[in-house]
Structures are given as C-alpha cells and as structure tokens.
Design an enzyme around this catalytic site. Structure first.
Site, PDB file in Angstrom:
ATOM      1  N   GLU A 279     -10.743  -3.385   0.669  1.00  0.00           N
ATOM      2  CA  GLU A 279     -10.718  -2.012   0.168  1.00  0.00           C
ATOM      3  C   GLU A 279     -12.033  -1.289   0.465  1.00  0.00           C
ATOM      4  OE1 GLU A 279      -8.334  -0.154  -1.135  1.00  0.00           O
ATOM      5  OE2 GLU A 279      -6.860  -1.751  -0.914  1.00  0.00           O
TER       6      GLU A 279
ATOM      7  N   TYR B 137     -10.177   4.658  -7.668  1.00  0.00           N
ATOM      8  CA  TYR B 137      -9.189   4.307  -6.647  1.00  0.00           C
ATOM      9  C   TYR B 137      -9.288   2.823  -6.274  1.00  0.00           C
ATOM     10  CZ  TYR B 137      -6.717   3.872  -2.278  1.00  0.00           C
ATOM     11  OH  TYR B 137      -5.865   3.432  -1.291  1.00  0.00           O
TER      12      TYR B 137
ATOM     13  N   ASP C  97      -3.653   7.969  -2.462  1.00  0.00           N
ATOM     14  CA  ASP C  97      -4.591   8.291  -1.390  1.00  0.00           C
ATOM     15  C   ASP C  97      -4.006   9.457  -0.585  1.00  0.00           C
ATOM     16  OD1 ASP C  97      -2.563   7.169   0.112  1.00  0.00           O
ATOM     17  OD2 ASP C  97      -3.807   5.629   1.060  1.00  0.00           O
TER      18      ASP C  97
END
Length: 305
Positions: free
Chosen positions: A45, A130, A148
């Site tokens: 990520e 996020y 996203d």
C-alpha cells in the site's frame, strides 16, 4: 442510511453478486493479492501511492526478500531503506522513513503484534485513513469500503453519486456487503482500474455492471477529475532521490562536489547551482533524511543514521 442513487432498474444485491463473481472469475494477479500478511500488505500500500503497479511489483518482492518482517525492517539502517526506495523510484523518500518508523512502532509499542483495526493502524507513522482501512480490509477482512480515485469514478458513473467526498464515502459503504471488505474492495478497485478507466472500456472487457450503470444507460461518461502524476524526469523528486543515492555511495560530501554528481549542468552560481541545491537539501533535512554541516569555508552533507 439511504441507498445510493442509481439507474432505476438496478438491483443492488444483483449488482454486488455480479461484481464479485466477475472479480473471482479473473483479475490481475498481483502478489499482494495472494497474501493476508498485514506487513506485506502495508508495504504494498505504501509503495503503491502514486507509483505504477508494474514498478511496485518488482520492488515489493525485493523489499520483502531483504526485510521479510517488521522485526528485520525495524533493525535496519534507515539510510539503507531510503536508498532502496530511491533506487526503485518509489516516490517521495519520506514514505520509506515512515515505513521504517512504523515497523519500529510495531516491534516496540505493539510488542510485535500488528494492529488490526483502522483506528489502531492509524497510530503508525505515515499511515492515514485510506492506508489503514486498506490494510484492515485486505489483511483482516475488517475494514470499511475503500474509496480511491478508481472507486470514485465507478460510483459517479454507475450510480450518479455527486462529486463530493462525503457522498462517495456514504455510497461506497452502503454498497459493500457486510463482512466482505477483502473481496469487495479488491473487486470495485479492479473494476475502476481495468474497465471503468478515464476512457471507459464497457464493451471491450466487458464491464459486469453495464446493465446497472447510469452512465452506460445515458451515454454520459463524465467523471470527477483525476489528478495526474507529475513527470518524474527532471522533477525535484528525481534530484532528491539522486542526492540520497549519492550520499549513500560516497558518504559526507561538500556542496560543490555533490552538485555535479546529481546534475551535469550544475554551476555554483547558475540557475541550477548552490541556491537550487540548498533548497533540495533543506527539504531532505526537514524530513530527517540528511544532515547539513555548515563550516566556515564549505557545507558538508551526509545521510542521517
């Protein structure tokens, strides 16, 4: 909570099932989709932030081979981690610093146990809402809907969700089947990345949501603006990376020796000279990546250990 706006014929349960079936039948095979290890997912990520996935795939494997656990990463010299990041062109080097610090936190503050919830994960250095939610979703199947730019594009087109962050969050969470964050978030991001792109490929792929999609029904495929990644070539990011790599190779370096090593047209008094170089060095110093020593007759820079 009200259901998201959608084409009148849409059956949400059918849309959910159609999307997850489409994803399970065939999707892009990235290695981090084959693991539920939270450390490996966190690395993917952080690397994926504004970086092409093809580049991330190669770097991800090499990074984990070198530092396979949070314990190994926490014990590593930070300059080596930053150097790896720069060598693989993974974006801003402070992400490497934050990832290194997060590994140290897990080892020292969480006794080596990875936090599991989005709120706990946000206690880690550099992990925002996020990323925390993505790790909770993909590692522990315990996250909310991921939102996203790809997901926003899908929601805007398929369900006519207005271009508003709160509206996107509400619609995304309403759509996600309860307790299925791992497969659902992967599936809807895959839909945005492969089919519902800036230029949609509704029929070429084909899209599993054509019969449910407001844009496909109306022919209006407008979508929220998607920020573009600035060119890397000639950017400040590129030269910052060269500075880190050069200091890693050569050790402490005077200003006017460092300049020509990172830019062939470096001229001390020119447009790309000492003032320009000092600006880059100041940024890296503020981020804790380098040290600057001012001497009476020179300036010496070095990586911070």
């Amino acid at each position: 909570m009200s259901e998201p706006e959608r084409a009148p014929s849409t059956d949400l349960d059918a849309a959910r099932e159609t999307l997850t079936d489409w994803y399970e039948e065939g999707h892009r095979e990235f290695p981090w989709r084959r693991t539920d290890d939270p450390y490996e997912i966190l690395v993917s990520e952080v690397m994926s932030q504004q970086t092409q996935l093809e580049r991330v795939e190669e770097a991800w494997g090499a990074f984990l081979e070198r530092w396979p656990t949070t314990e190994k990463l926490a014990a590593a010299d930070r300059s080596e981690v930053v150097g790896f990041w720069s060598d693989h062109r993974l974006g801003y080097n402070n992400r490497a610093k934050y990832l290194h610090e997060a590994a140290r936190q897990i080892e020292e503050e969480f006794d080596g146990e990875f936090p599991r919830t989005p709120d706990e994960l946000q206690e880690l250095q550099g992990v925002g809402p996020y990323t925390a939610n993505a790790v909770a979703s993909f590692a522990f199947n315990a996250g909310d809907a991921v939102v996203d730019t790809n997901v926003k594009r899908v929601l805007h087109r398929a369900f006519d969700v207005p271009d508003d962050d709160a509206a996107f969050e509400e619609a995304a969470n309403e759509l996600m089947p309860e307790g299925e964050s791992r497969i659902w978030n992967n599936a809807i991001m895959e839909l945005g990345g492969v089919v519902c792109r800036k230029t949609p490929r509704c029929d070429e792929e084909p899209c599993p949501w054509r019969e449910h999609c407001h844009a496909y029904e109306t022919g209006d495929f407008t979508a929220p603006d998607v920020p573009t990644q600035p060119s890397f070539e000639g950017s400040r990011r590129q030269f910052r990376g060269r500075i880190v790599r050069t200091l890693g190779e050569h050790g402490p370096t005077p200003l006017d020796e460092l300049g020509p090593r990172i830019r062939v047209d470096y001229a001390p008094a020119g447009e790309y000279g000492r003032e320009w170089l000092r600006g880059l060095l100041a940024d890296l110093s503020d981020e804790g990546l380098i040290e600057i020593e001012e001497h009476e007759d020179d300036t010496i820079t070095r990586l911070r250990h």
